[in-house]
Enzyme design. Structure first.
Site, PDB file in Angstrom:
ATOM      1  CD  GLU A  26      -2.846  -1.290   0.150  1.00 21.37           C
ATOM      2  OE1 GLU A  26      -2.900  -0.375  -0.692  1.00 21.37           O
ATOM      3  OE2 GLU A  26      -3.551  -2.308   0.099  1.00 21.37           O
ATOM      4  CG  HIS A  27      -0.292   4.778   0.486  1.00 18.85           C
ATOM      5  ND1 HIS A  27      -0.744   6.045   0.184  1.00 18.85           N
ATOM      6  CD2 HIS A  27      -1.348   4.124   1.017  1.00 18.85           C
ATOM      7  CE1 HIS A  27      -2.030   6.141   0.532  1.00 18.85           C
ATOM      8  NE2 HIS A  27      -2.410   4.987   1.037  1.00 18.85           N
ATOM      9  CB  THR A  28       4.681   0.371  -2.348  1.00 13.60           C
ATOM     10  OG1 THR A  28       3.616  -0.487  -2.779  1.00 13.60           O
ATOM     11  CG2 THR A  28       4.953   0.117  -0.873  1.00 13.60           C
ATOM     12  CG  ASP A  29       0.619   3.021  -6.093  1.00 11.97           C
ATOM     13  OD1 ASP A  29       0.873   3.702  -5.066  1.00 11.97           O
ATOM     14  OD2 ASP A  29      -0.512   2.971  -6.605  1.00 11.97           O
ATOM     15  CB  SER A  60     -24.432   6.430 -14.055  1.00 16.90           C
ATOM     16  OG  SER A  60     -24.186   5.599 -12.938  1.00 16.90           O
ATOM     17  CB  SER A 118      -9.439  -0.059  -8.229  1.00 20.81           C
ATOM     18  OG  SER A 118      -8.941   0.661  -9.320  1.00 20.81           O
ATOM     19  CB  SER A 120     -12.324   5.817  -9.808  1.00 19.82           C
ATOM     20  OG  SER A 120     -11.120   5.506  -9.134  1.00 19.82           O
ATOM     21  CD  GLU A 152      -8.550   6.983 -11.016  1.00 18.18           C
ATOM     22  OE1 GLU A 152      -8.864   7.428  -9.898  1.00 18.18           O
ATOM     23  OE2 GLU A 152      -8.542   5.779 -11.300  1.00 18.18           O
ATOM     24  CG  ASP A 164      -5.827   1.242  -8.005  1.00 15.31           C
ATOM     25  OD1 ASP A 164      -5.203   0.320  -7.448  1.00 15.31           O
ATOM     26  OD2 ASP A 164      -6.377   2.165  -7.386  1.00 15.31           O
TER      27      ASP A 164
END
Length: 355
Positions: A26-29, A60, A118, A120, A152, A164
């Site tokens: 997580e938050h490593t990308d 939608s 993910s 979005s 994004e 993602d």
């Protein structure tokens, strides 16, 4: 409802993209490190046809709402349709030789919204795939992911990496997706046949715009400046020292990412070695770091993780950008029924999803 119900004719193009669960990393990308997600069966589908009235009409199914617009300017109120506008804007900006056309677009999705899996990115990838098919532009799956990230990051304004979008565009359902987020080199890895992953919905809503996601992004960029590195992903665990940081909070955030990268590499080894105990321990360590050092969990989420392990999971952790959403648990297939029956006494079956 259907495309034909809304637009009174058949679609010309139909494309889908799946949601994902991040198993570890997580938050490593966006810090140039490693991640290991896998695709879920939940998917977003986009159907598209030409609109001859020189307007864009987007419906939608989830919101039961149609939006009509003529320009690709982002709305002032952060509406759901901005993701579609962003895809159109980025696509036509990237391929300036293609003449702008107007479309009817129908969006359907089985993906739970704002739960950290993910939704979005799946919307962006499926929309860009539909445009790619319509114009026959032969965009590679990897470049579709790059364009989806632009939507994004640049259009919507959510800080983050490319994990993602990459797995949604390139991944294969049923396989682990090991990704080097700096080089975009990836490996598709078979899961051991006796492993099973399961999601539990914490019911804690998360919204990346209103959460602390961008704040954490900024803190990690400060950490990179203080260490004089371009990416935290290049820092080894043995080189981590809290004294190198002027702010103890930034030091904690950096610690999570640096050690999380190491956990992803070890997790890959444990899959290849069919070492479920090792992988589970790494998931547990990851969650403790995510909760304590990165402070991205909640008491409710921590309780789900704790209960899942008590019920027999080898490992459990919060997955996704943080601040709510789903947890993911690792269970041995032969013990799954026992785990499920126990966890189902605490959480209803409609909150438990098999991967």
């Amino acid at each position: 409802m259907s495309f034909e119900n809304i637009f009174n004719h058949k679609h010309q193009v139909k494309e889908s993209a799946n949601a994902r669960v991040n198993l570890i990393g997580e938050h490593t990308d966006y810090t140039g490190g490693y991640v290991m997600p896998t695709l879920l069966s939940f998917k977003n589908t986009v159907e598209l046809s030409k609109n001859s009235n020189q307007v864009f009409e987007v419906y939608s199914e989830h919101y039961h709402e149609k939006k009509i617009f003529t320009d690709l300017i982002k709305s002032k109120n952060n509406e759901w349709v901005d993701y579609v506008k962003g895809c159109l804007f980025v696509f036509f900006d990237e391929y300036k030789k293609i003449k702008l056309e107007h479309f009817n677009i129908y969006i359907s999705s089985s993906i739970p919204m704002e739960r950290g899996i993910s939704s979005s990115s799946a919307l962006c990838v499926s929309t860009l795939k539909a445009l790619n098919s319509y114009f026959n532009t032969h965009i590679s799956e990897k470049h579709i992911a790059v364009l989806a990230k632009k939507v994004e990051h640049d259009y919507i304004g959510v800080s983050g990496g490319i994990m993602d979008q990459m797995i949604s565009s390139v991944g294969i359902y049923g396989k682990a997706f090991f990704l080097d987020c700096l080089s975009l080199k990836f490996e598709l890895i078979e899961f051991p046949i006796d492993w099973k992953f399961c999601l539990i919905d914490s019911e804690v809503q998360r919204n990346l715009r209103s959460s602390s996601y961008n704040e954490r992004f900024a803190e990690l960029k400060i950490a990179e400046k203080e260490l004089n590195v371009e990416y935290l992903g290049s820092v080894k665990t043995e080189d981590y020292l809290p004294s190198k940081f002027t702010n103890p909070i930034v030091a904690k955030r950096a610690k999570h990412v640096i050690f999380e990268n190491d956990r992803v590499l070890k997790a890959k080894e444990s899959i290849l070695n069919n070492d479920i105990k090792k992988f589970g321990n790494l998931m547990n360590e990851s969650h403790q770091s995510y909760s304590n050092d990165f402070e991205a969990s909640t008491k409710d989420v921590d309780k789900i993780v704790e209960k899942s392990i008590e019920c027999g999971a080898f490992g459990a952790r919060l997955t996704g950008g943080g601040f709510g959403g789903f947890t993911v648990s690792l269970i041995k297939k032969g013990q799954f029924s026992n785990w499920y029956n126990k966890i189902n006494q605490i959480y209803p079956s409609d909150k438990i999803f098999e991967v």
